[in-house]
Design an enzyme around this catalytic site. Sequence first.
Site, PDB file in Angstrom:
ATOM      1  N   LYS A  99      -9.119  25.403 -54.684  1.00 39.96           N
ATOM      2  CA  LYS A  99      -9.708  24.130 -54.468  1.00 39.96           C
ATOM      3  C   LYS A  99      -8.689  22.940 -54.750  1.00 39.96           C
ATOM      4  CE  LYS A  99     -14.010  25.737 -56.566  1.00 39.96           C
ATOM      5  NZ  LYS A  99     -15.112  25.626 -57.469  1.00 39.96           N
ATOM      6  N   TYR A 128     -21.615  25.400 -49.649  1.00 40.18           N
ATOM      7  CA  TYR A 128     -22.679  25.568 -51.211  1.00 40.18           C
ATOM      8  C   TYR A 128     -23.963  25.455 -50.694  1.00 40.18           C
ATOM      9  CZ  TYR A 128     -18.172  25.604 -53.758  1.00 40.18           C
ATOM     10  OH  TYR A 128     -17.045  25.798 -54.446  1.00 40.18           O
ATOM     11  N   ASN A 187     -12.472  24.332 -61.881  1.00 42.15           N
ATOM     12  CA  ASN A 187     -12.291  25.559 -62.180  1.00 42.15           C
ATOM     13  C   ASN A 187     -11.378  25.944 -60.932  1.00 42.15           C
ATOM     14  OD1 ASN A 187     -14.052  25.883 -60.141  1.00 42.15           O
ATOM     15  ND2 ASN A 187     -15.615  27.091 -61.452  1.00 42.15           N
ATOM     16  N   HIS A 221     -12.422  29.322 -55.757  1.00 44.08           N
ATOM     17  CA  HIS A 221     -13.640  29.948 -55.379  1.00 44.08           C
ATOM     18  C   HIS A 221     -13.329  31.569 -54.814  1.00 44.08           C
ATOM     19  CE1 HIS A 221     -17.212  30.614 -53.183  1.00 44.08           C
ATOM     20  NE2 HIS A 221     -16.881  31.291 -52.202  1.00 44.08           N
ATOM     21  N   GLU A 271     -19.278  33.449 -45.525  1.00 43.67           N
ATOM     22  CA  GLU A 271     -18.139  32.345 -45.809  1.00 43.67           C
ATOM     23  C   GLU A 271     -16.879  32.486 -45.038  1.00 43.67           C
ATOM     24  OE1 GLU A 271     -19.600  31.658 -50.412  1.00 43.67           O
ATOM     25  OE2 GLU A 271     -17.698  32.773 -50.024  1.00 43.67           O
TER      26      GLU A 271
HETATM   27  P1  IDP Z   1     -18.827  30.270 -58.818  1.00 44.79           P
HETATM   28  O1  IDP Z   1     -17.866  29.361 -58.337  1.00 44.79           O
HETATM   29  O2  IDP Z   1     -18.203  30.946 -60.137  1.00 44.79           O
HETATM   30  O3  IDP Z   1     -19.386  31.382 -57.833  1.00 44.79           O
HETATM   31  P2  IDP Z   1     -21.338  28.827 -58.502  1.00 44.79           P
HETATM   32  O4  IDP Z   1     -22.490  29.003 -59.532  1.00 44.79           O
HETATM   33  O5  IDP Z   1     -21.686  29.371 -57.203  1.00 44.79           O
HETATM   34  O6  IDP Z   1     -20.253  29.316 -59.449  1.00 44.79           O
HETATM   35  O7  IDP Z   1     -20.978  27.381 -58.540  1.00 44.79           O
HETATM   36  C1  IDP Z   1     -20.163  26.860 -57.541  1.00 44.79           C
HETATM   37  C2  IDP Z   1     -19.259  25.996 -58.172  1.00 44.79           C
HETATM   38  O8  IDP Z   1     -19.975  24.561 -58.596  1.00 44.79           O
HETATM   39  C3  IDP Z   1     -18.474  26.438 -59.275  1.00 44.79           C
HETATM   40  O9  IDP Z   1     -17.210  26.873 -59.209  1.00 44.79           O
HETATM   41  C4  IDP Z   1     -18.276  24.721 -60.022  1.00 44.79           C
HETATM   42  O10 IDP Z   1     -16.914  24.394 -59.463  1.00 44.79           O
HETATM   43  C5  IDP Z   1     -19.448  24.172 -59.695  1.00 44.79           C
HETATM   44  N1  IDP Z   1     -20.284  24.244 -60.928  1.00 44.79           N
HETATM   45  C6  IDP Z   1     -21.342  25.492 -61.204  1.00 44.79           C
HETATM   46  N2  IDP Z   1     -21.824  25.002 -62.240  1.00 44.79           N
HETATM   47  C7  IDP Z   1     -21.730  23.640 -62.646  1.00 44.79           C
HETATM   48  C8  IDP Z   1     -21.944  23.053 -63.480  1.00 44.79           C
HETATM   49  O11 IDP Z   1     -22.984  23.275 -64.558  1.00 44.79           O
HETATM   50  N3  IDP Z   1     -21.475  21.586 -63.699  1.00 44.79           N
HETATM   51  C9  IDP Z   1     -20.494  21.121 -62.757  1.00 44.79           C
HETATM   52  N4  IDP Z   1     -20.084  21.862 -61.861  1.00 44.79           N
HETATM   53  C10 IDP Z   1     -20.576  23.158 -61.677  1.00 44.79           C
END
Ligand code: IDP
Length: 152
Positions: A12, A52, A115, A118, A129
């Site tokens: 990202k 997403y 984070n 992805h 994807e």
């Molecule tokens: P993942 O990336 O670990 O698969 P997902 O639940 O698919 O997690 O969420 C996609 C992305 O959305 C996450 O990588 C993160 O950047 C963001 N995200 C997920 N949960 C939160 C949250 O509670 N607050 C803010 N951003 C979030």
Amino acid sequence: MARTERTFIAVKPDGMNRGILGNIISRFEAKGYKLVGIKTLVPSKQLAEEHYSALKEKPFFKDLVDFITSGPVCAMVWEGEQVVVTARKMIGETNPLSSAPGTIRGDFAVDVGRNVIHGSDAVETAQREISLWFEQGELTAWEPTSAVWIYE
Ligand code: IDP
């Protein structure tokens, strides 16, 4: 064959700006996985929202789309035995503070909204994807000479 399983990985904008793309690629290479597609792009809003789409009811959806479209993303396809689930283990938990040291998020991130990477969460998601981010002609089927040293 399980060895041809593919996953979609995206570094990202935070990971790109922090200069950790090379480290991330090195981890997948060193593990023994094969890179079959790679490109950098600033994703369009449409691409980000589609990618997403499962999260569109979440309160953080707009911020997530704004963030992922705010700068460069390195989109990759990696191939190998059980690469989808293994890449998720290498990446760590969604929340970096819950991610063990040694994982990518455990080593490089603090905030859930920053984070750095992805990775597809299932084989079917990966297929969706990959076809969303890549044209068929952008993927390269090849056999590394190291394959006999990685697979028995
Ligand atoms: P993942 O990336 O670990 O698969 P997902 O639940 O698919 O997690 O969420 C996609 C992305 O959305 C996450 O990588 C993160 O950047 C963001 N995200 C997920 N949960 C939160 C949250 O509670 N607050 C803010 N951003 C979030």
